[in-house]
Motif scaffolding. Sequence first.
Motif, PDB file in Angstrom:
ATOM      1  N   TYR A  37       0.966  -1.180  -0.109  1.00 31.01           N
ATOM      2  CA  TYR A  37      -0.068   0.247   0.102  1.00 31.01           C
ATOM      3  C   TYR A  37       0.925   0.916  -0.053  1.00 31.01           C
ATOM      4  O   TYR A  37       1.674   1.256   0.361  1.00 31.01           O
ATOM      5  CB  TYR A  37      -0.874  -0.628   1.465  1.00 31.01           C
ATOM      6  N   GLN A  39       1.189   5.868   0.609  1.00 25.92           N
ATOM      7  CA  GLN A  39       0.395   6.707   1.411  1.00 25.92           C
ATOM      8  C   GLN A  39       1.048   8.236   0.943  1.00 25.92           C
ATOM      9  O   GLN A  39       2.479   8.535   1.435  1.00 25.92           O
ATOM     10  CB  GLN A  39      -0.761   7.025   2.650  1.00 25.92           C
ATOM     11  N   ARG A  45      -4.601   6.178   2.544  1.00 27.01           N
ATOM     12  CA  ARG A  45      -3.117   4.931   2.122  1.00 27.01           C
ATOM     13  C   ARG A  45      -4.277   4.167   1.559  1.00 27.01           C
ATOM     14  O   ARG A  45      -5.597   3.795   1.236  1.00 27.01           O
ATOM     15  CB  ARG A  45      -3.464   4.257   3.526  1.00 27.01           C
ATOM     16  N   GLU A  46      -3.598   3.602  -0.124  1.00 20.53           N
ATOM     17  CA  GLU A  46      -4.335   3.273  -0.811  1.00 20.53           C
ATOM     18  C   GLU A  46      -3.385   1.676  -1.616  1.00 20.53           C
ATOM     19  O   GLU A  46      -2.029   2.185  -1.246  1.00 20.53           O
ATOM     20  CB  GLU A  46      -4.565   3.626  -2.702  1.00 20.53           C
ATOM     21  N   LEU A  47      -4.432   0.657  -1.508  1.00 21.85           N
ATOM     22  CA  LEU A  47      -4.199  -0.720  -2.437  1.00 21.85           C
ATOM     23  C   LEU A  47      -3.272  -0.164  -3.772  1.00 21.85           C
ATOM     24  O   LEU A  47      -3.309   0.610  -4.588  1.00 21.85           O
ATOM     25  CB  LEU A  47      -4.402  -1.771  -2.514  1.00 21.85           C
ATOM     26  N   ASN A  96       2.670  -5.116   3.702  1.00 23.79           N
ATOM     27  CA  ASN A  96       1.029  -5.549   4.046  1.00 23.79           C
ATOM     28  C   ASN A  96       0.671  -7.334   4.659  1.00 23.79           C
ATOM     29  O   ASN A  96       1.189  -7.426   3.530  1.00 23.79           O
ATOM     30  CB  ASN A  96      -0.638  -4.500   3.874  1.00 23.79           C
TER      31      ASN A  96
END
Length: 114
Positions: A37, A39, A45-47, A96
């Motif tokens: 991810y 940010q 926060r983005e995939l 992640n």
Amino acid sequence: QVQLVESGGGLVQPGGSLRLSCKASGIIFGVYTMGWYRQSPGKQRELVASITSRRDTTYGESVKGRFTVSRDDAERTVDLQMSSLKPEDTAVYYCNAHGGLEFWGQGTQVAVSS
């Protein structure tokens, strides 16, 4: 104790490439979906990309065709190969692990600038 340790961030020029790596410990790595991810300031926060235990992959729309995610279960690592980098790729990138429980790394900074 679960640890996800990212490495490989840095400064790169637009159009360049960078490879991020995440080393996991304290989890049964092979059953987890691993992901990256990112940010940037003022944004959620983005995939970026994820890869399941079966090697199924998912990519964010903005990185499709430019980034590739891979995993090595024996080494307990997940890598993100980034190519054709753009200034808008500048962000902190987080590793992640998701498999019922969810864990995050501390993040590594990627800056794309001339």
